[in-house]
Design an enzyme around this catalytic site. Structure first.
Site, PDB file in Angstrom:
ATOM      1  N   SER A   1       0.802  -1.076  -0.123  1.00 17.65           N
ATOM      2  CA  SER A   1      -0.071  -0.004   0.002  1.00 17.65           C
ATOM      3  C   SER A   1       0.901   1.042  -0.167  1.00 17.65           C
ATOM      4  CB  SER A   1      -1.066   0.089   1.166  1.00 17.65           C
ATOM      5  OG  SER A   1      -1.969   0.744   1.027  1.00 17.65           O
TER       6      SER A   1
ATOM      7  N   ASP B   1     -10.712  -3.212  -4.841  1.00 19.68           N
ATOM      8  CA  ASP B   1     -10.230  -2.381  -3.928  1.00 19.68           C
ATOM      9  C   ASP B   1     -11.072  -1.212  -3.697  1.00 19.68           C
ATOM     10  OD1 ASP B   1      -8.586  -0.639  -2.462  1.00 19.68           O
ATOM     11  OD2 ASP B   1      -6.497  -1.119  -3.371  1.00 19.68           O
TER      12      ASP B   1
ATOM     13  N   HIS C   1      -8.597  -4.369  -1.037  1.00 20.54           N
ATOM     14  CA  HIS C   1      -7.339  -3.733  -0.802  1.00 20.54           C
ATOM     15  C   HIS C   1      -6.467  -4.632   0.294  1.00 20.54           C
ATOM     16  CE1 HIS C   1      -4.411  -0.757  -0.554  1.00 20.54           C
ATOM     17  NE2 HIS C   1      -4.612  -0.444   0.820  1.00 20.54           N
TER      18      HIS C   1
END
Ligand SMILES: *[C@@H]1O[C@H](CO)[C@@H](O)[C@H](O)[C@H]1NC(C)=O
Ligand SMILES: *[C@@H]1O[C@H](CO)[C@@H](O)[C@H](O)[C@H]1NC(C)=O
Ligand SMILES: *[C@@H]1O[C@H](CO)[C@@H](O)[C@H](O)[C@H]1NC(C)=O
Length: 342
Positions: free
Chosen positions: A127, A248, A302
């Site tokens: 991330s 996501d 995600h």
């Protein structure tokens, strides 16, 4: 690890190779240009930068050290951290100045005896850790990165702030500040996600971004004056592999993981259609032309990545490379195969 390959003798040309036959012979004794080198197949060290709200002592991150060793035996893994304490390391994912944080990580990697003597390292970013590793490469890259793999990273920023868990006070406090004064120097110097906020749907927002963004506008070379070193350093990568999570809902837009942009009409403009690529502000076009830019997807939401997917990633990108050692046993460079990569 596979066995040693046989000794290889490398003959390099003397520095005075341009000497014309009619000129005088040099008075000094010729430099001994016979250097013995050896090559060995081995994995490069791996550095991992975790995401928002995580810390390097988290067992799921620590288990990656074992996973790297299992998939590519002999891998030395370093988990990037901004503090030895888990609480402070987690806090630094929300709070801090990214210029300072990246400087600190440049010093951390350069001070590690194994990383700093390796001919190159591999890097994995989770991330936001992905765009921060890109910042490390563009600004320092010493030791240099061979393959950079990012999972669900926000390379083109976020245009909405993620919803925090109701119980998470630091996150909620940050969120409130982000909404109100995101372009103030106070917020830009202290709140991490504000430093990669970018909303291209309005001109005023873009102006404020270009003027005030403490991280992303600089690292993406979007300002009028370009930093040539950024382009050069990123262009030196062997592979830049970007994974996007298909479902996501945390990253807005999710295509940011592939450097996608959202224009005024809400349409996603993919990297290859963007100025940053066409004018090659970051070396991405050059990288793409030599097959170094890789776009991949992962199925879930995600950071929904299981051990099996990670094993595949480690196998594909962090495996053995052929490293050349000089006569003193110092790894000097990575030999590249005929396809131009490993
Ligand atoms: C160059 O170095 C090698 C290895 O030390 C040695 O065997 C060789 O004799 C040297 N050659 C010259 C011209 O000095
Ligand atoms: C270089 O390799 C040759 C041939 O294997 C060997 O005779 C020589 O001693 C080596 N020189 C050095 C400096 O290791
Ligand atoms: C962040 O830190 C750098 C380096 O110390 C400093 O130059 C810069 O002004 C800081 N940014 C903000 C927005 O405070």
């Amino acid at each position: 690890m596979r066995p040693l390959t046989p000794l290889l003798t490398l003959l390099t040309l003397p520095l005075t190779a341009t000497t014309h036959p009619t000129t005088q012979t040099p008075q000094t004794t010729p430099i001994n240009t016979t250097i013995n080198t050896t090559t060995e197949l081995r994995p490069l060290p791996l550095v991992i930068w975790h995401g928002l709200g995580d810390n390097y002592l988290n067992p799921s991150l620590q288990s990656l050290i074992t996973l790297a060793e299992k998939i590519n035996p002999g891998t030395y893994t370093h988990l990037i951290h901004l503090s030895p304490s888990s609480t402070a390391d987690r806090q630094a994912t929300f709070l801090g100045n990214l210029t300072t944080q990246i400087n600190q990580i440049c010093a951390q990697l350069a001070a590690d005896p194994i990383l700093s003597t390796a001919p190159a390292i591999n890097a994995l970013g989770f991330s936001q850790g992905g765009q921060f590793l890109r910042g490390y490469i563009e600004r320092c890259n010493s030791p240099p990165v061979h393959n950079l793999v990012t999972l669900g990273s926000q390379h083109n920023g976020i245009s909405q702030f993620q919803a925090c868990e109701w119980t998470d006070l630091i996150c909620r406090g940050s969120e409130a500040l982000l909404r109100s004064g995101r372009w103030s120097p106070f917020v830009q110097g202290r709140l991490i996600p504000a430093q990669y906020f970018r909303d291209a749907s309005s001109e005023e927002e873009m102006e404020a971004y270009l003027e005030n963004s403490n991280f992303l506008a600089d690292i993406n070379n979007e300002r009028l004056v370009k930093n040539y070193a950024y382009k050069e350093n990123l262009g030196r990568l062997n592979k830049f592999v970007m994974y996007m999570f298909e479902k996501d809902r945390m990253v807005h837009p999710k295509e940011s993981s592939w450097f996608g942009d959202v224009d005024g009409s809400g349409e996603v403009v993919e990297l290859r259609d963007r100025e940053v690529y066409k004018e090659d502000w970051l070396g991405l076009k050059g990288l793409d032309e030599k097959g170094g830019l890789v776009f991949r997807t992962l199925e879930g939401g995600h950071m929904d990545v299981d051990e099996e997917a990670l094993e595949g990633i480690f196998e594909e990108w962090f495996g053995d490379v052929e490293v050349e050692f000089d006569q003193w046993g110092v790894g000097t460079r990575i030999l590249v195969n005929q396809e131009g990569n490993y």
